[in-house]
Scaffold this motif. Structure first.
Motif, PDB file in Angstrom:
ATOM      1  N   SER A 145       0.946  -1.327  -0.045  1.00 47.77           N
ATOM      2  CA  SER A 145      -0.106   0.143  -0.030  1.00 47.77           C
ATOM      3  C   SER A 145       0.900   1.325  -0.083  1.00 47.77           C
ATOM      4  CB  SER A 145      -0.844   0.076   1.302  1.00 47.77           C
ATOM      5  OG  SER A 145      -0.092   0.201   2.410  1.00 47.77           O
ATOM      6  N   LEU A 146       0.381   2.316  -0.590  1.00 50.12           N
ATOM      7  CA  LEU A 146       1.012   3.700  -0.471  1.00 50.12           C
ATOM      8  C   LEU A 146       0.813   3.967   0.914  1.00 50.12           C
ATOM      9  CD1 LEU A 146       0.059   5.440  -3.898  1.00 50.12           C
ATOM     10  CD2 LEU A 146       1.884   3.860  -3.138  1.00 50.12           C
ATOM     11  N   THR A 147       2.078   4.468   1.550  1.00 48.73           N
ATOM     12  CA  THR A 147       1.685   4.866   2.920  1.00 48.73           C
ATOM     13  C   THR A 147       2.889   6.128   2.993  1.00 48.73           C
ATOM     14  OG1 THR A 147       3.594   3.811   3.812  1.00 48.73           O
ATOM     15  CG2 THR A 147       1.330   2.720   3.955  1.00 48.73           C
ATOM     16  N   GLY A 148       2.619   6.899   3.831  1.00 51.11           N
ATOM     17  CA  GLY A 148       3.373   7.985   4.256  1.00 51.11           C
ATOM     18  C   GLY A 148       4.208   9.072   3.447  1.00 51.11           C
ATOM     19  N   PHE A 149       3.845  10.022   2.866  1.00 53.75           N
ATOM     20  CA  PHE A 149       4.339  11.014   1.912  1.00 53.75           C
ATOM     21  C   PHE A 149       4.168  12.451   2.343  1.00 53.75           C
ATOM     22  CE2 PHE A 149       4.972  13.068  -2.065  1.00 53.75           C
ATOM     23  CZ  PHE A 149       6.509  13.084  -2.408  1.00 53.75           C
ATOM     24  N   GLY A 150       5.284  13.072   2.769  1.00 54.11           N
ATOM     25  CA  GLY A 150       5.034  14.454   3.270  1.00 54.11           C
ATOM     26  C   GLY A 150       4.221  15.391   2.314  1.00 54.11           C
ATOM     27  N   GLY A 151       4.269  15.020   1.094  1.00 54.53           N
ATOM     28  CA  GLY A 151       3.478  15.764   0.054  1.00 54.53           C
ATOM     29  C   GLY A 151       2.190  15.239  -0.388  1.00 54.53           C
ATOM     30  N   GLY A 152       1.757  13.913   0.678  1.00 57.94           N
ATOM     31  CA  GLY A 152       0.435  13.515   0.424  1.00 57.94           C
ATOM     32  C   GLY A 152       0.379  12.369  -0.429  1.00 57.94           C
ATOM     33  N   LEU A 153      -0.474  11.532  -0.260  1.00 60.43           N
ATOM     34  CA  LEU A 153      -0.450  10.108  -0.809  1.00 60.43           C
ATOM     35  C   LEU A 153      -1.072  10.292  -2.388  1.00 60.43           C
ATOM     36  CD1 LEU A 153      -1.877   7.667   1.684  1.00 60.43           C
ATOM     37  CD2 LEU A 153       0.380   8.202   1.097  1.00 60.43           C
ATOM     38  N   ASN A 154      -1.918  11.297  -2.731  1.00 61.45           N
ATOM     39  CA  ASN A 154      -1.927  11.741  -4.148  1.00 61.45           C
ATOM     40  C   ASN A 154      -1.068  11.977  -4.868  1.00 61.45           C
ATOM     41  OD1 ASN A 154      -1.996  14.312  -2.573  1.00 61.45           O
ATOM     42  ND2 ASN A 154      -3.349  15.139  -4.061  1.00 61.45           N
ATOM     43  N   ARG A 155       0.043  12.913  -4.263  1.00 58.82           N
ATOM     44  CA  ARG A 155       1.198  13.198  -4.912  1.00 58.82           C
ATOM     45  C   ARG A 155       2.285  11.974  -4.879  1.00 58.82           C
ATOM     46  NH1 ARG A 155       1.385  18.725  -1.916  1.00 58.82           N
ATOM     47  NH2 ARG A 155       0.470  20.271  -3.450  1.00 58.82           N
ATOM     48  N   LYS A 156       2.217  11.203  -4.104  1.00 57.79           N
ATOM     49  CA  LYS A 156       3.167  10.082  -4.170  1.00 57.79           C
ATOM     50  C   LYS A 156       2.505   9.108  -5.474  1.00 57.79           C
ATOM     51  CE  LYS A 156       4.730   6.351  -1.128  1.00 57.79           C
ATOM     52  NZ  LYS A 156       5.299   5.981   0.179  1.00 57.79           N
ATOM     53  N   ALA A 157       1.284   8.974  -5.399  1.00 59.70           N
ATOM     54  CA  ALA A 157       0.533   8.194  -6.363  1.00 59.70           C
ATOM     55  C   ALA A 157       0.929   8.760  -7.838  1.00 59.70           C
ATOM     56  CB  ALA A 157      -0.784   7.999  -6.159  1.00 59.70           C
ATOM     57  N   TRP A 158       0.771  10.039  -8.031  1.00 56.09           N
ATOM     58  CA  TRP A 158       1.173  10.608  -9.153  1.00 56.09           C
ATOM     59  C   TRP A 158       2.533  10.611  -9.666  1.00 56.09           C
ATOM     60  CZ3 TRP A 158       4.513  13.961 -11.420  1.00 56.09           C
ATOM     61  CH2 TRP A 158       4.000  14.446 -12.716  1.00 56.09           C
ATOM     62  N   LEU A 159       3.424  10.545  -8.568  1.00 55.01           N
ATOM     63  CA  LEU A 159       4.716  10.415  -8.928  1.00 55.01           C
ATOM     64  C   LEU A 159       5.353   9.036  -9.605  1.00 55.01           C
ATOM     65  CD1 LEU A 159       6.504  12.522  -6.084  1.00 55.01           C
ATOM     66  CD2 LEU A 159       6.682  13.157  -8.479  1.00 55.01           C
ATOM     67  N   LEU A 160       4.562   8.093  -8.779  1.00 57.07           N
ATOM     68  CA  LEU A 160       5.253   6.673  -9.202  1.00 57.07           C
ATOM     69  C   LEU A 160       4.282   6.480 -10.692  1.00 57.07           C
ATOM     70  CD1 LEU A 160       4.440   4.798  -5.825  1.00 57.07           C
ATOM     71  CD2 LEU A 160       6.675   5.166  -6.924  1.00 57.07           C
ATOM     72  N   GLN A 161       3.362   6.872 -10.756  1.00 57.17           N
ATOM     73  CA  GLN A 161       2.487   6.631 -12.264  1.00 57.17           C
ATOM     74  C   GLN A 161       3.352   7.298 -13.214  1.00 57.17           C
ATOM     75  OE1 GLN A 161      -0.180   4.341 -12.595  1.00 57.17           O
ATOM     76  NE2 GLN A 161       0.728   4.517 -14.321  1.00 57.17           N
ATOM     77  N   HIS A 162       3.900   8.642 -12.986  1.00 53.10           N
ATOM     78  CA  HIS A 162       4.571   9.311 -13.894  1.00 53.10           C
ATOM     79  C   HIS A 162       5.901   8.515 -14.188  1.00 53.10           C
ATOM     80  CE1 HIS A 162       6.924  12.423 -15.534  1.00 53.10           C
ATOM     81  NE2 HIS A 162       7.981  12.295 -14.532  1.00 53.10           N
ATOM     82  N   GLU A 163       6.364   8.224 -13.121  1.00 55.14           N
ATOM     83  CA  GLU A 163       7.811   7.402 -13.534  1.00 55.14           C
ATOM     84  C   GLU A 163       7.469   6.145 -14.352  1.00 55.14           C
ATOM     85  OE1 GLU A 163      10.075   8.997  -9.556  1.00 55.14           O
ATOM     86  OE2 GLU A 163       9.749   6.855  -9.671  1.00 55.14           O
ATOM     87  N   ARG A 164       6.312   5.395 -14.174  1.00 56.41           N
ATOM     88  CA  ARG A 164       5.883   4.310 -14.878  1.00 56.41           C
ATOM     89  C   ARG A 164       5.654   4.757 -16.360  1.00 56.41           C
ATOM     90  NH1 ARG A 164       3.002   2.577  -9.919  1.00 56.41           N
ATOM     91  NH2 ARG A 164       4.247   1.366  -8.794  1.00 56.41           N
TER      92      ARG A 164
END
Length: 184
Positions: A145-164
């Motif tokens: 699961s996506l957990t703990g990111f100071g910028g917020g989980l929506n941003r974490k999800a976006w960064l991972l998807q962007h990289e993929r």
């Protein structure tokens, strides 16, 4: 009082604040995370001031290149993190996680030779002052699961998807091979 050169880089998930001291990146966070930013900088510098500067040390251009799909644009940026020796080791180890891939806190602790220190690794990850360039967003929970990111989980999800997307990786499979990215 320490003067930090700053710039704001637009991104699809909000402007990214970068701060530079003596040609080294010392802070990357999202605009609006004022309390987190102040806490991290106060811990390191005591007193500081921001001085806006266009593209300090050429780092803004490197962040724009990353956002445009050059996933290696941030790989070798000179950084100065402060923190304890353990925290610095955790933060530098984040750079070994390939763009678009993830590891758990436990796996990161194993990579550091401290398999039982997953909580300490998680705590260090949460204090990472140089988000994105030291890619703490690539660390996920043991259950994927996506957990703990100071910028917020929506941003974490976006960064991972962007990289993929930028690396041509397939969508995460629903069987838990990669974390679900909230429909992004």
């Amino acid at each position: 009082m320490t003067e930090l050169l700053t710039d704001l880089v637009p991104s699809p998930v909000g402007r990214i604040l970068i701060a530079v001291e003596e040609g080294r990146l010392v802070l990357v966070d999202f605009e609006g995370n004022d309390a987190r930013i102040a806490r991290l900088l106060r811990r390191r510098y005591g007193q500081w001031t921001f001085r806006p500067a266009p593209d300090p040390a050429g780092f803004s251009a490197r962040f724009r290149a990353y956002l445009e799909g050059d996933l290696h644009a941030l790989a070798d940026l000179p950084v100065s993190t402060g923190g304890t020796a353990f925290q610095q080791t955790v933060w530098q180890t984040l750079r070994s996680i390939p763009a678009g891939q993830t590891v758990s806190y436990g796996e990161l602790a194993r990579r550091l030779g401290r398999p039982g220190a997953f909580r300490a690794v998680g705590a260090a990850n949460g204090l990472n002052p140089i988000s994105i360039a030291l890619p703490c967003h690539r660390v996920i929970g043991a259950d994927r699961s996506l957990t703990g990111f100071g910028g917020g989980l929506n941003r974490k999800a976006w960064l991972l998807q962007h990289e993929r997307n930028a690396s041509g990786q397939a969508e995460p499979s629903p069987d838990g091979d990669q974390p679900t990215l909230f429909g992004l």
